[in-house]
Design a protein around this motif. Structure first.
Motif, short mmCIF file in Angstrom:
data_model
loop_
_atom_site.label_atom_id
_atom_site.label_comp_id
_atom_site.label_asym_id
_atom_site.label_seq_id
_atom_site.Cartn_x
_atom_site.Cartn_y
_atom_site.Cartn_z
N LYS A 132 13.02 17.00 -2.04
CA LYS A 132 14.10 16.50 -2.90
C LYS A 132 13.96 14.99 -3.12
O LYS A 132 14.14 14.48 -4.23
CB LYS A 132 15.45 16.82 -2.25
CG LYS A 132 16.66 16.38 -3.06
CD LYS A 132 17.95 16.73 -2.32
CE LYS A 132 19.17 16.19 -3.08
NZ LYS A 132 20.42 16.48 -2.34
N LEU A 133 13.56 14.30 -2.05
CA LEU A 133 13.35 12.85 -2.13
C LEU A 133 12.19 12.53 -3.06
O LEU A 133 12.24 11.58 -3.86
CB LEU A 133 13.06 12.32 -0.72
CG LEU A 133 13.15 10.82 -0.47
CD1 LEU A 133 14.55 10.29 -0.75
CD2 LEU A 133 12.75 10.50 0.97
N LEU A 134 11.13 13.32 -2.97
CA LEU A 134 9.97 13.14 -3.86
C LEU A 134 10.37 13.29 -5.32
O LEU A 134 9.98 12.49 -6.17
CB LEU A 134 8.90 14.19 -3.52
CG LEU A 134 7.85 13.83 -2.47
CD1 LEU A 134 7.02 15.06 -2.13
CD2 LEU A 134 6.95 12.72 -2.96
N LYS A 135 11.15 14.31 -5.60
CA LYS A 135 11.57 14.57 -6.97
C LYS A 135 12.39 13.42 -7.53
O LYS A 135 12.12 12.93 -8.65
CB LYS A 135 12.38 15.87 -7.02
CG LYS A 135 12.75 16.31 -8.43
CD LYS A 135 13.47 17.66 -8.38
CE LYS A 135 13.84 18.10 -9.80
NZ LYS A 135 14.54 19.42 -9.77
N VAL A 162 0.87 -1.18 0.00
CA VAL A 162 0.00 0.00 0.00
C VAL A 162 0.90 1.23 0.00
O VAL A 162 1.62 1.48 0.97
CB VAL A 162 -0.93 0.02 1.23
CG1 VAL A 162 -1.81 1.26 1.20
CG2 VAL A 162 -1.79 -1.24 1.25
N GLY A 163 0.90 1.96 -1.10
CA GLY A 163 1.76 3.13 -1.24
C GLY A 163 0.96 4.40 -1.32
O GLY A 163 0.23 4.63 -2.30
N ASP A 164 1.05 5.24 -0.28
CA ASP A 164 0.30 6.49 -0.23
C ASP A 164 1.24 7.63 -0.60
O ASP A 164 2.27 7.83 0.06
CB ASP A 164 -0.23 6.68 1.19
CG ASP A 164 -1.19 7.86 1.32
OD1 ASP A 164 -1.28 8.64 0.36
OD2 ASP A 164 -1.82 7.98 2.37
N SER A 165 0.93 8.37 -1.67
CA SER A 165 1.73 9.51 -2.13
C SER A 165 3.15 9.06 -2.46
O SER A 165 3.37 8.31 -3.40
CB SER A 165 1.69 10.62 -1.08
OG SER A 165 2.20 11.82 -1.61
N PHE A 166 4.16 9.49 -1.67
CA PHE A 166 5.53 9.07 -1.92
C PHE A 166 5.67 7.55 -1.86
O PHE A 166 6.44 6.95 -2.61
CB PHE A 166 6.46 9.72 -0.88
CG PHE A 166 7.88 9.22 -0.93
CD1 PHE A 166 8.70 9.53 -2.01
CD2 PHE A 166 8.39 8.43 0.09
CE1 PHE A 166 10.01 9.06 -2.06
CE2 PHE A 166 9.69 7.97 0.05
CZ PHE A 166 10.51 8.28 -1.03
N ILE A 212 -2.33 5.13 -3.53
CA ILE A 212 -3.24 6.22 -3.17
C ILE A 212 -2.58 7.55 -3.56
O ILE A 212 -1.56 7.93 -2.98
CB ILE A 212 -3.58 6.22 -1.67
CG1 ILE A 212 -4.28 4.92 -1.27
CG2 ILE A 212 -4.48 7.40 -1.32
CD1 ILE A 212 -3.40 3.86 -0.73
N ASN A 213 -3.13 8.20 -4.57
CA ASN A 213 -2.59 9.47 -5.07
C ASN A 213 -1.06 9.44 -5.16
O ASN A 213 -0.36 10.22 -4.50
CB ASN A 213 -3.03 10.63 -4.14
CG ASN A 213 -4.54 10.81 -4.13
OD1 ASN A 213 -5.20 10.67 -5.15
ND2 ASN A 213 -5.09 11.14 -2.98
N PRO A 214 -0.52 8.52 -5.95
CA PRO A 214 0.94 8.33 -6.00
C PRO A 214 1.65 9.59 -6.47
O PRO A 214 1.17 10.33 -7.33
CB PRO A 214 1.12 7.18 -7.00
CG PRO A 214 -0.12 7.21 -7.84
CD PRO A 214 -1.22 7.64 -6.92
#
Length: 565
Positions: free
Chosen positions: A170-173, A55-59, A81-83
């Motif tokens: 930065k991690l998200l990018k 289950v991966g939410d966003s990040f 969920i809203n990846p």
């Protein structure tokens, strides 16, 4: 935080693990990926025949997709969920440099601003407020809940320091870039939950993109929800998984052994909230027949133990199903496993903006594809089974065909019922003609070029259940009838006298005997329909006006009287 409202229900059917990244942790994306990957491989070695759900939410959606891309040999199911794979298109992009340039003493402002774009505060505040409270009390509790949330916003500055926030961005990018370059390698099943009111990420557009890019992706779209979908009122993650038939214990989904009955909270949401007005408008009358032939109100004539097979008339668009499921759960505390056309469960015609549907509800309350092996397994487990021999041809009938049976010639369900000693209960339902008017049926639509082509296209893809049946009873092209609602009449159900099949070995061996019993059951269903059509004329409360006046006097929960059986 997204696990807070869901870990209890998920824990009933899963062994739940949660990835926690400490606030001051500076592990890069590839390092986090390795941590998750090692955990997944360990679980796979310990239980090689069980699927692993990520289950991966966003990040977390980036992490889940990347793990799946790197491990196509593992049996993974992804719930996204809203990846954050759409991070490059976030509406925050223009203001990120401004936020980064802010003086250190204004660090409180950054998380405070972000808190407003992440979710809908009203939906989050409504989570712990009961749905059946009077409006003034609901308003007061909502106000109290919102007020209690305000101090938490300023505390975000301590929970998410400035340096941490910019590290996360930065991690998200980097995570989004890494994941997007590997989407083509994802082999896993994917269920994507997307919010239509996501102010942090363009999740609706991302659902469109991922739906096309991923090989095995289904979407459930929540048009009124925000980015923090799992923290908002009215969303139950396990219910969504069950509704799309993506819960399984082995390599393949088994609709019999993998079925999870609805919980009390799911039942209340469906029937005490979502379907409450429908139930009040239809005021269904349930009648059953005792062994001595006496007709009584309620389900006293239905056995308490299975295996039981209900065989009856399939009304237009299956509008009779919801009250039937509800009554058996309320009075008998049992699930009726309704056997339906496989088309309903294939998901082939879903799109990237598919919202929760009636098909999801049917699956949650026991619906499954009609196949001999499924029926065999249900009888073997002493279940209550619902079968419509008329199938799609009956449920999507033409003008002037209301209450007409379209049963095939083969009596196969009778022979299987005899083999397991099943109690067969024929039943009738009337009321569709008091609720819906059929204005454009199959015969009308096949003469309209655009509609004819659409019907042909969906039926080319749909599995054919009765192609071997010749004539009118075998013609079951799927189409969508054009309907107009009427001022509601009333629904009437009558379950006939139980037919005990135990000890009828001659039915199993002798096709002629089986056919005679089959015709007897069909004739009994026709008699029940005739009885209900005749007796409803005697019901002083058939009109919704009379029922409304009665309930205004005696209360909405009062059982409205009907004709004397």
């Amino acid at each position: 935080m997204g696990l807070i409202l869901h870990h209890k229900s998920l824990g009933r059917v899963f062994e739940v693990r949660c990835l926690h990244i400490p606030v001051n942790d500076r592990t890069p994306f590839e390092g986090l990926l390795q941590i998750v990957e090692n955990s997944i491989k360990y679980e796979h070695v310990m239980s090689p025949n069980r699927p692993i759900y990520l289950v991966g939410d966003s990040f977390g959606g980036c992490l889940a997709l990347s793990v799946a891309a790197r491990n196509p040999q593992l049996d993974l199911v992804l719930i996204l969920i809203n990846p954050a794979t759409s991070f490059a298109k976030t509406p925050l992009q223009p203001i990120l440099p401004v936020l980064e340039a802010m003086p250190t003493e204004l660090h409180v402002t950054v998380p405070y601003l972000l808190s407003f774009v992440m979710g809908d505060p009203v939906k989050m505040a409504m989570v712990n407020i009961e749905n059946n409270l009077p409006p003034p009390e609901t308003l007061q509790k909502l106000s109290d809940s919102l007020t209690s949330m305000l101090p938490l916003l300023s505390e975000l500055a301590d929970i998410i320091p400035r340096d941490t926030l910019f590290w996360k961005l930065k991690l998200l990018k980097s995570g989004a870039a890494y994941t997007n370059s590997r989407l083509h390698a994802v082999q896993a099943e994917v269920l994507l939950l997307a919010s239509g009111n996501d102010n942090l990420l363009p999740s609706g557009e991302e659902a469109d993109r991922l739906f096309k890019s991923l090989k095995n992706c289904r979407v459930r779209y929540f048009k009124d929800n925000g980015h923090t979908l799992l923290l908002e009122d009215g969303v139950n993650l396990l219910s969504v998984i069950k509704g799309v038939n993506m819960y399984r214990r082995g390599r393949q989904h088994d609709p019999v052994t993998d079925y999870i009955p609805p919980t009390l909270s799911e039942f209340k949401k469906t029937f005490d909230e979502d379907q409450k007005l429908f139930h009040l408008a239809m005021s269904p009358v349930m009648l059953s027949t005792l062994k001595n032939g006496k007709i009584v109100r309620g389900l006293a004539g239905v056995p308490d133990q299975g295996p039981v097979l209900f065989v009856g008339y399939h009304a237009l668009m299956g509008i009779e199903l919801t009250p039937l499921y509800e009554e058996f759960l309320r009075e008998k505390k049992t699930i009726v496993r309704g056997m339906a056309h496989p088309f309903l469960f294939q998901g082939k015609f879903e799109g990237s903006r598919q919202e929760l549907s009636r098909t999801d509800e049917i699956s949650m309350y026991g619906g499954l594809p009609v196949t001999p092996i499924n029926m065999y397994k249900l009888f073997e487990r002493n279940q209550f089974v619902l079968l419509y021999p008329g199938g799609v041809r009956e449920a999507l009938h033409r003008k002037g065909e209301a209450y007409k049976l379209f049963w095939p010639d083969q009596p196969e369900f009778v022979r299987m019922a005899a083999r397991f000693g099943v109690t067969v209960i024929p039943f009738g339902f009337v009321g569709e003609d008091d609720v819906l008017e059929l204005v454009a049926d199959y015969n009308d639509q096949k003469n309209i070029p655009y509609l004819r082509e659409w019907i042909e296209s969906i039926n080319q893809e749909a599995q054919r259940v009765r192609d071997s049946v010749k004539g009118e009873d075998g013609n079951q092209d799927i189409y969508l009838p054009a309907l107009l609602p009427k001022v509601p009449g009333r629904f009437y159900y009558l379950f006939g006298k139980p037919i005990e099949m135990k000890g009828m070995d001659n039915v199993v061996r002798d096709r002629k005997t089986a056919n005679e019993l089959y015709l007897q059951i069909k004739s009994e269903v026709e008699n029940l329909l005739s009885y209900l059509k005749r007796k409803r004329e005697e019901d002083p409360y058939r009109s919704i006006t009379q029922r409304a006046l009665y309930q205004a006097s005696w209360g909405a929960s009062a059982q409205v009287p009907t004709f004397e059986p």
